[in-house]
Every structure is written in C-alpha cells, then in structure tokens.
Design an enzyme around this catalytic site. Structure first.
Site, mmCIF file in Angstrom:
data_model
loop_
_atom_site.group_PDB
_atom_site.id
_atom_site.type_symbol
_atom_site.label_atom_id
_atom_site.label_comp_id
_atom_site.label_asym_id
_atom_site.label_seq_id
_atom_site.Cartn_x
_atom_site.Cartn_y
_atom_site.Cartn_z
ATOM 1 N N GLY A 83 0.779 -1.232 0.000
ATOM 2 C CA GLY A 83 0.000 0.000 0.000
ATOM 3 C C GLY A 83 0.804 1.272 0.000
ATOM 4 O O GLY A 83 0.240 2.360 0.099
ATOM 5 N N TYR A 129 -11.343 5.228 -9.474
ATOM 6 C CA TYR A 129 -10.924 5.777 -8.176
ATOM 7 C C TYR A 129 -10.759 7.284 -8.208
ATOM 8 O O TYR A 129 -10.223 7.851 -7.250
ATOM 9 C CB TYR A 129 -9.558 5.220 -7.761
ATOM 10 N N ARG A 162 -8.221 3.435 -13.766
ATOM 11 C CA ARG A 162 -8.086 3.989 -12.415
ATOM 12 C C ARG A 162 -8.712 5.372 -12.267
ATOM 13 O O ARG A 162 -9.233 5.713 -11.216
ATOM 14 C CB ARG A 162 -6.620 4.017 -11.987
ATOM 15 N N TYR A 171 -1.565 -1.567 -11.855
ATOM 16 C CA TYR A 171 -3.034 -1.530 -11.937
ATOM 17 C C TYR A 171 -3.552 -0.866 -13.206
ATOM 18 O O TYR A 171 -4.647 -0.317 -13.210
ATOM 19 C CB TYR A 171 -3.626 -0.864 -10.680
ATOM 20 N N GLU A 183 4.655 -6.139 1.425
ATOM 21 C CA GLU A 183 4.163 -6.558 0.109
ATOM 22 C C GLU A 183 3.912 -5.383 -0.823
ATOM 23 O O GLU A 183 2.778 -5.113 -1.211
ATOM 24 C CB GLU A 183 2.850 -7.334 0.298
ATOM 25 N N CYS A 211 -17.144 4.494 -25.457
ATOM 26 C CA CYS A 211 -18.500 5.057 -25.505
ATOM 27 C C CYS A 211 -19.026 5.313 -24.108
ATOM 28 O O CYS A 211 -19.936 4.631 -23.626
ATOM 29 C CB CYS A 211 -19.410 4.082 -26.235
ATOM 30 N N GLU A 212 -18.448 6.295 -23.444
ATOM 31 C CA GLU A 212 -18.682 6.525 -22.017
ATOM 32 C C GLU A 212 -18.151 7.918 -21.749
ATOM 33 O O GLU A 212 -16.979 8.181 -22.061
ATOM 34 C CB GLU A 212 -17.735 5.577 -21.364
ATOM 35 N N GLY A 214 3.429 -3.453 -4.155
ATOM 36 C CA GLY A 214 3.146 -3.744 -5.558
ATOM 37 C C GLY A 214 3.369 -2.464 -6.345
ATOM 38 O O GLY A 214 4.350 -2.297 -7.071
ATOM 39 N N ARG A 215 2.460 -1.518 -6.127
ATOM 40 C CA ARG A 215 2.523 -0.223 -6.798
ATOM 41 C C ARG A 215 3.891 0.454 -6.637
ATOM 42 O O ARG A 215 4.431 1.003 -7.597
ATOM 43 C CB ARG A 215 1.447 0.691 -6.205
HETATM 44 C C1 LIG Z 1 -3.086 -5.130 -3.100
HETATM 45 C C2 LIG Z 1 -2.307 -5.750 -2.016
HETATM 46 C C3 LIG Z 1 -0.962 -5.439 -1.864
HETATM 47 C C4 LIG Z 1 -0.235 -4.440 -2.727
HETATM 48 O O1 LIG Z 1 -0.754 -3.160 -2.632
HETATM 49 P P1 LIG Z 1 0.042 -1.936 -3.327
HETATM 50 O O2 LIG Z 1 -0.826 -0.777 -3.058
HETATM 51 O O3 LIG Z 1 0.165 -2.263 -4.765
HETATM 52 O O4 LIG Z 1 1.368 -1.874 -2.654
HETATM 53 C C5 LIG Z 1 -0.266 -6.069 -0.861
HETATM 54 N N1 LIG Z 1 -0.853 -6.984 -0.057
HETATM 55 C C6 LIG Z 1 -2.152 -7.318 -0.186
HETATM 56 C C7 LIG Z 1 -2.735 -8.322 0.707
HETATM 57 C C8 LIG Z 1 -2.918 -6.702 -1.160
HETATM 58 O O5 LIG Z 1 -4.208 -7.032 -1.279
#
Ligand SMILES: *Cc1c(COP(=O)(O)O)cnc(C)c1O
Length: 463
Positions: free
Chosen positions: A278, A364, A360, A421, A320, A391-392, A322-323
């Site tokens: 996150g 969001y 996104r 994402y 964890e 078409c939106e 990701g982004r």
């Molecule tokens: C989505 C998610 C992440 C990654 O979130 P990011 O915002 O991309 O860092 C990590 N752990 C869990 C359990 C998630 O659902």
C-alpha cells in the site's frame, strides 16, 4: 479539498479555475523525475527517450497505445526494497499490480518473493520458475482447486482470510499428506488512504478476520488445532497509495498485541508478521512518497518497540509492495486524435486508448500527469482533459492536465506512473485490443506481453 471537478476554466489558463490544485507548470517540457522512470529524458530533438530509445522509434515499431516499462528502473526499485529490509525481513512483490513471466524472472533474480491471488497468477509465477516456497497465496475466496494447486506446488504460505478457509485449507493439505504454512489475515480497524487514515472499531469489508470481538484470537485457536496447518504468523494490509506511516503504526501495535495474547494463551510466539503493501508513489509532482529505507526503518522501529513493550521476541517482518515497485517504472504512450476546444471550459484531447488501458481515473478518481513527448513546444499551457475513445463520458485518462496549446492530431503524449493496476486491470470494453507491454533497457526494446489482436478476440467468441 476538491482535486477533480472544476466546472470552468479559460482555455489558455491565464486565470486558473476555482479550486484547481496547481498552477500550470513553469516549463511544460520538463519531465519531473519524481513521476517519470529513471532512464527517461529528452533527446536533442526534444523527443522523450527511455532506456536510450526515443518514443518516435518505439511508436513506429510497437504502435500505440502501448505501455513502456523501464527494466532498469524496475530492478533498481526491487534492489532498493530488498536492501532496505535486509536479511531479517522478506519483501513480497504484489503480483496483482502487474505480472508477466519476464517480471517474475526479474523478481527471482533480484531476490524478491511474490504474492499471487489467483490460479492464473500462480501459474504465471510457477511457469516462469519462481520457486514455490517464495510464493504467498492470497485472496478472500480462493477456490478449492486453487488451494489444492497451491498446496501441491508447495507455496511458502497461504494467507487465510476466513473461518471457512481455515478448515478448507487444513482439509486439503491433510488429504494431500501435507502440512501447509499459513498466516491469518486480520483486519486491525485501520483504513489508510493517501494522506489520512481512519481508525474504526469494526470492519465492514470482505477481507480478513477482525481483531475486534476476539475473532482473530478465535481463528488462531482453530488454526492451531488443525494438523494440516502450520501457523507461522499474522498478516495485515491496511490500504493503498499510503504516504503516512501512522496507519502502519496503529496496525503493527494491534498485531503485536494479538501476538502477545497468543503467547499468553497458547505459550507460543508466532515467528512472523506481515504488514502488507500500500505504499504510495508520485502520480503528480505534488505527491511525496517515502523511500524504501525510510519505510523499512520506520516499520522496524515500530515493531521492535511494540514487541519490547510486550516482552516478545521481534518476529520476522514481511511487506508486500506492488505499486511502489512497478508503478513508477512504466508510462503509457498514446497518439493524439481529435482535439476539441470547448470555449470557456477546457480542451478535450482524445487518445487512441482510454478506460480500457487505464480504468483507475474512472474507478478511483485517480490523478495522473501527462506530457507531449514527440516534440517540445513553446506554446502556452492549455487546460485540457485527456480522454479515451470509448462510448462513455467517464472515459477519462487525465482529468486536469496542462498541455501546450498547439497540441495536434498525430502528436504523441505519454502518461507516466502507469506500471501498476493499468495493464493488470485492462479490459476489452468496446472490443478494444489490450495494449502490449514493452520492456526497454540499454537501447533495446522487447515485447513482454504482446498486443491483443482481433484474432484473439474472435478466438474466444466460439459463435
Ligand atoms: C493489493 C495488495 C498489496 C499491494 O498493494 P500496493 O498498493 O500495490 O502496494 C499487498 N498486499 C495485499 C494483501 C494486497 O491485497
């Protein structure tokens, strides 16, 4: 603070619309290193280059729209996270942000682990050679088939998300003659988003098991009783695009408190905690994300302090992101089509993609930056909205953008920070063909996910 709806604004932005979050940048041609990947620059003809290749060449060879991923930037970020957390912690890349076999190989080479949350992600990971013990399997509704495949493959951990799943995983593991390492995902009553976090007493959402009301403690009790499970720790994930560490502070404190309760009740100290992902990135020049070493230091301090206070050994931490790893590494390249000035409002700049390659903004209200990249321009800034071809009317890529007033059909524009994402959430709406992902490094470009073709679409449509 309204960052989105600005009903009015003059075309040439000599007066800013009420409440607009920023003035036009002093130099529209400047590419802010905060939002662009590390090898991005401009060549002597003013064209954006990445990994030593110009977007003109890339567009010619791969077409538009397309995502261009800066491999050097990706690997550098992986290393920064791995180095920041060191050997006493584990970094799991959240595959849902963007996953392909090339990405899996890079992660493997850079020493990261991998989170998956579906059978499809699991098979991508395994087929690219990620060792199963470095994979964590997530999800609030894993199917029995997915669980079986994960257990059979020998994934390092399954993150249990409900009371039903505790029994389901235990049963499947036992029937396969295995003991599966698991964590329990708890909801800590913290919801973090960007610059704020909200602490709530109870949880109205589908993920995890609440700490509140003793539910998580009961989950631990049940998991410890089942032979098919080896409970190794507690997992918590509090939100996305977070800049402030305060939410993690509360979440870590509550998780450690559960560890202390488990010790008191069962006489065992669970060896691991996972604090989720996150962490935020810069989508615009206004965002100020933290560096991995700063995040690692803060999380380690919080956990160490809370454990000392509770008289616990400090557990092994995992995170964890990701982004924060893949988001900043890629931009989407589009060709400008229709340019429609709405007098007294703004100019709509249509591109050859849209909500099918970046949902996104619609989903969001996400903010993005955009730049003219096939040339530089000395024209004045023009308040624009970059929209797609779907078409939106909600098909918006960049809600509020300043582009040079001489923007014209055939120009190339690029939206940075689309690594996370975007391709992973891409759709075939209007039978759009999902764009390719092209990895660029040291003067070479390589397609890692190819562009969809009409043949691909028709192959699924069996008549
Ligand atoms: C989505 C998610 C992440 C990654 O979130 P990011 O915002 O991309 O860092 C990590 N752990 C869990 C359990 C998630 O659902």
């Amino acid at each position: 603070m309204s960052r989105s709806a600005h009903p009015a604004g003059p075309r040439h932005a000599d007066v800013l619309p009420e409440g607009h979050y920023s003035a036009p940048p002093a130099d529209l041609n400047r590419l802010d290193p905060k939002v662009w990947s590390r090898t991005v620059g401009r060549d002597e003809r003013g064209r954006l280059t990445v990994g030593g290749l110009s977007v003109a060449e890339l567009a010619e060879e791969f077409g538009t729209p397309a995502y261009f991923l800066d491999e050097d930037d990706f690997r550098t970020r992986c290393r920064a996270w791995a180095d920041a957390f060191g050997s006493d912690a584990d970094v799991f890349y959240a595959g849902k942000a963007f996953l392909s076999r090339a990405v899996v190989r890079w992660l493997k080479e850079e020493g990261l682990n991998l989170d998956v949350c579906s059978g499809g992600e699991l098979s991508t990971a395994l087929s690219a050679g990620m060792p199963a013990e470095r994979i964590a399997f997530h999800g609030n509704n894993k199917s029995e088939d997915e669980i079986r495949r994960a257990v059979e493959a020998g994934v390092g951990r399954i993150v249990l998300d409900s009371f039903q799943e505790i029994v389901r995983v235990a049963h499947i593991a036992q029937s396969l003659g295995k003991r599966q390492r698991v964590q329990i995902r708890v909801t800590v009553g913290v919801e973090a988003h960007t610059h704020e976090f909200i602490a709530t007493a109870h949880e109205d959402q589908k993920f995890g098991i609440a700490l509140a009301g003793g539910q998580a403690a009961e989950a631990v009790r049940r998991a410890l009783r089942l032979d098919g499970l080896e409970l190794i720790g507690i997992h918590s994930h509090i939100g996305s695009q977070i800049f402030d560490m305060a939410g993690f502070e509360v979440s870590a404190r509550r998780v450690v408190q559960l560890l202390a309760e488990v010790r008191d009740e069962h006489g065992i100290e669970l060896p691991e905690i996972d604090l989720g992902g996150g962490l935020g990135i810069a989508y615009t020049s206004e965002d100020d994300p933290r560096e991995p070493h700063h995040i690692a230091k803060a999380l380690n301090e919080i956990v160490t302090r809370e454990c000392e206070a509770a008289g616990l050994r400090t557990p092994r931490i995992s995170v964890e992101p990701g982004r924060a790893i893949v988001g900043p590494t890629a931009f989407t390249l589009y060709e400008v089509g229709t340019v429609k000035p709405l007098e007294g409002l703004r100019t709509y700049v249509s591109v050859d993609g849209g909500m099918s390659d970046n949902i996104r903004t619609a989903l969001y209200d996400a903010e993005y930056s955009v730049a003219l990249v096939s040339r530089t321009s000395d024209a004045e800034p023009m308040l624009s909205r970059v929209v797609g071809k779907h078409c939106e009317s909600g098909d918006i890529v960049v809600r509020d953008a300043f582009l040079p007033a001489d923007i014209a059909p055939g120009d190339l524009i690029a939206v940075p920070a689309t690594g996370a994402y975007c391709r992973s959430m891409a759709s075939n709406y209007n039978h759009a063909l999902r764009p390719p992902v092209v990895a660029v490094r040291d003067g070479e470009a390589r397609v890692i996910v190819r562009r969809e073709t009409e043949e691909d679409l028709l192959r699924l449509d069996v008549g």
